[in-house]
Design an enzyme around this catalytic site. Structure first.
Site, PDB file in Angstrom:
ATOM      1  N   LYS A 116      25.515  -5.333  -3.162  1.00 23.04           N
ATOM      2  CA  LYS A 116      26.969  -5.237  -3.358  1.00 23.04           C
ATOM      3  C   LYS A 116      27.621  -4.548  -2.166  1.00 23.04           C
ATOM      4  CE  LYS A 116      26.464  -4.674  -8.360  1.00 23.04           C
ATOM      5  NZ  LYS A 116      26.667  -3.699  -9.445  1.00 23.04           N
ATOM      6  N   ARG A 153       0.796  -1.220   0.000  1.00 22.58           N
ATOM      7  CA  ARG A 153       0.000   0.000   0.000  1.00 22.58           C
ATOM      8  C   ARG A 153       0.827   1.268   0.000  1.00 22.58           C
ATOM      9  NH1 ARG A 153      -2.903  -3.878   1.832  1.00 22.58           N
ATOM     10  NH2 ARG A 153      -0.984  -4.406   2.858  1.00 22.58           N
ATOM     11  N   THR A 154       1.830   1.337   0.853  1.00 24.11           N
ATOM     12  CA  THR A 154       2.566   2.597   0.973  1.00 24.11           C
ATOM     13  C   THR A 154       3.270   2.907  -0.350  1.00 24.11           C
ATOM     14  OG1 THR A 154       2.834   2.140   3.319  1.00 24.11           O
ATOM     15  CG2 THR A 154       4.235   3.859   2.403  1.00 24.11           C
ATOM     16  N   HIS A 170       5.682   6.079  11.383  1.00 22.75           N
ATOM     17  CA  HIS A 170       5.063   5.896  10.064  1.00 22.75           C
ATOM     18  C   HIS A 170       4.099   7.075   9.839  1.00 22.75           C
ATOM     19  CE1 HIS A 170       3.722   4.052   6.500  1.00 22.75           C
ATOM     20  NE2 HIS A 170       3.419   2.839   6.924  1.00 22.75           N
ATOM     21  N   ARG A 204      11.304   3.515   3.041  1.00 24.15           N
ATOM     22  CA  ARG A 204      10.998   2.574   4.132  1.00 24.15           C
ATOM     23  C   ARG A 204      12.263   1.767   4.381  1.00 24.15           C
ATOM     24  NH1 ARG A 204       5.802  -1.209   4.304  1.00 24.15           N
ATOM     25  NH2 ARG A 204       4.995   0.784   5.049  1.00 24.15           N
TER      26      ARG A 204
HETATM   27  C1  NCD Z   1       2.048  -1.161   8.149  1.00 23.78           C
HETATM   28  C2  NCD Z   1       3.555  -1.014   8.224  1.00 23.78           C
HETATM   29  O1  NCD Z   1       4.265  -1.308   7.257  1.00 23.78           O
HETATM   30  O2  NCD Z   1       3.987  -0.554   9.270  1.00 23.78           O
HETATM   31  N1  NCD Z   1       1.571  -1.340   6.849  1.00 23.78           N
HETATM   32  C3  NCD Z   1       1.296  -0.250   6.072  1.00 23.78           C
HETATM   33  O3  NCD Z   1       2.128   0.602   5.834  1.00 23.78           O
HETATM   34  N2  NCD Z   1       0.052  -0.133   5.628  1.00 23.78           N
HETATM   35  C4  NCD Z   1       1.502  -2.172   9.093  1.00 23.78           C
HETATM   36  C5  NCD Z   1       2.031  -3.573   9.074  1.00 23.78           C
HETATM   37  O4  NCD Z   1       2.902  -3.950   8.303  1.00 23.78           O
HETATM   38  O5  NCD Z   1       1.512  -4.361   9.865  1.00 23.78           O
END
Ligand code: NCD
Length: 315
Positions: free
Chosen positions: A82, A53-54, A131, A103
């Site tokens: 590498k 999703r992100t 987040h 991320r």
């Molecule tokens: C979350 C995350 O990556 O922290 N997911 C997201 O971004 N929608 C929650 C999760 O992974 O459980």
């Protein structure tokens, strides 16, 4: 330039402005209106950890606004294997792009990236840290359902220890005067320093292991996945796996207006029987990731969202 690393990077006023912009951008996110506000801009997507999703909603947001995206792609096929350092990767992507969404499995990595980048960095999750872009779509979803963020009773449930979504969200909700119920197994309680920060901000916080007993009073129940990948010890995970499972039967005494949220992916913490109840909001919540991220991209790139975005048809 400063990006968005934690919710401390946005004042309450800025949060509300972004939510208003996001609301105006709904027809653009739905594809009813084409509004190329970010034409000529490039987003660098650097996802060193799995994401659906992100990453996809950042990409959708950029493309719906006429911008473009370059992706690090699979870490296994990038120069990271590498031995390239994060510092070097950032130096390079910084030159290719106008803004970075990142991320990373290490807590603090997003701040480190921002310190070494000229372009703004949006933290799409740093280990068990923060987040904040998820928090913006969560706040958008809550405001959409309840009309305001002020004074709601919100239950945050599940893995409060390792869940970065609830670390950022609890902080933001506190700033808007929400009352928090932190429902988790003992092993997965919210870190002490976060609870202290919440109470220092004047929040009313209750900690409990009893999720079901907290539902009837709630305006929002925010479920989370147990973050298996963050456990150092597999046995510890086994002890808490499946601790909370919400079923439609558990919602009979809930307020009609109560909404159930989840950042997704879910494992077994929300039974599919909940999906068809009036309370389920998690799929709309995921859609809202597009508008929230559109509004954030515009803000950090210094592009203002017009107040009169056409609601469909011609832009
Ligand atoms: C979350 C995350 O990556 O922290 N997911 C997201 O971004 N929608 C929650 C999760 O992974 O459980």
């Amino acid at each position: 330039m400063t990006g968005l690393i934690t919710m401390d990077d946005l004042t309450n006023e800025a949060i509300l402005e972004v939510l208003d912009d996001a609301e105006r951008l709904l027809p653009v996110a739905r594809g009813d209106t084409y509004l190329p506000l970010l034409q000529g801009k490039i987003l660098g997507n650097l996802f060193f950890e799995p994401s659906t999703r992100t990453r996809m909603s950042f990409e959708t947001a950029m493309k719906r606004l006429g911008g473009d995206v370059v992706n690090l792609g699979d870490v296994k096929t990038s120069s990271v294997v590498k031995g390239e350092t994060l510092y070097d990767t950032i130096q390079m992507v910084d030159g290719y792009t106008d803004i970075i969404a990142m991320r990373h499995p290490r807590q603090g990595a997003a701040q480190y990236a921002q310190d070494s980048a000229r372009v703004p960095v949006l933290n799409g999750g740093d280990g068990a840290g923060h987040h904040p872009t998820q928090t913006m779509l969560d706040l958008f979803t809550i405001r959409q359902a309840h009309g305001s963020l002020e004074g709601l009773k919100v239950v945050l449930a599940g893995d409060l220890r390792y869940g970065r979504t609830v670390h950022s969200l609890s902080h933001a909700l506190t700033r808007f005067g929400c009352e928090l119920v932190l429902a988790s197994p003992n092993l997965l309680r919210m870190p002490r320093e976060i609870v202290e920060d919440l109470t220092a901000h004047g929040a009313t916080v209750t900690e409990t292991e009893d999720l079901l007993g907290s539902i009837d009073e709630a305006d929002v129940v925010y479920m989370t996945r147990i973050q298996k990948e963050r456990f150092a010890d597999e046995d510890e995970y086994t002890k808490v796996a499946g601790a909370y499972k919400l079923h439609a039967n558990n919602l009979e005494g809930a307020k009609a207006s109560m909404i159930i949220m989840h950042p997704l992916p879910r494992v077994d913490e929300i039974h599919p029987s909940v999906d068809s109840t009036r309370h389920a909001r998690y799929f709309e919540q995921a859609f809202n990731g597009v508008v929230a991220r559109m509004a954030l991209l515009c803000r950090l790139l210094g592009v203002s969202v017009p107040t009169d975005v056409p609601q469909g048809g011609e832009a």
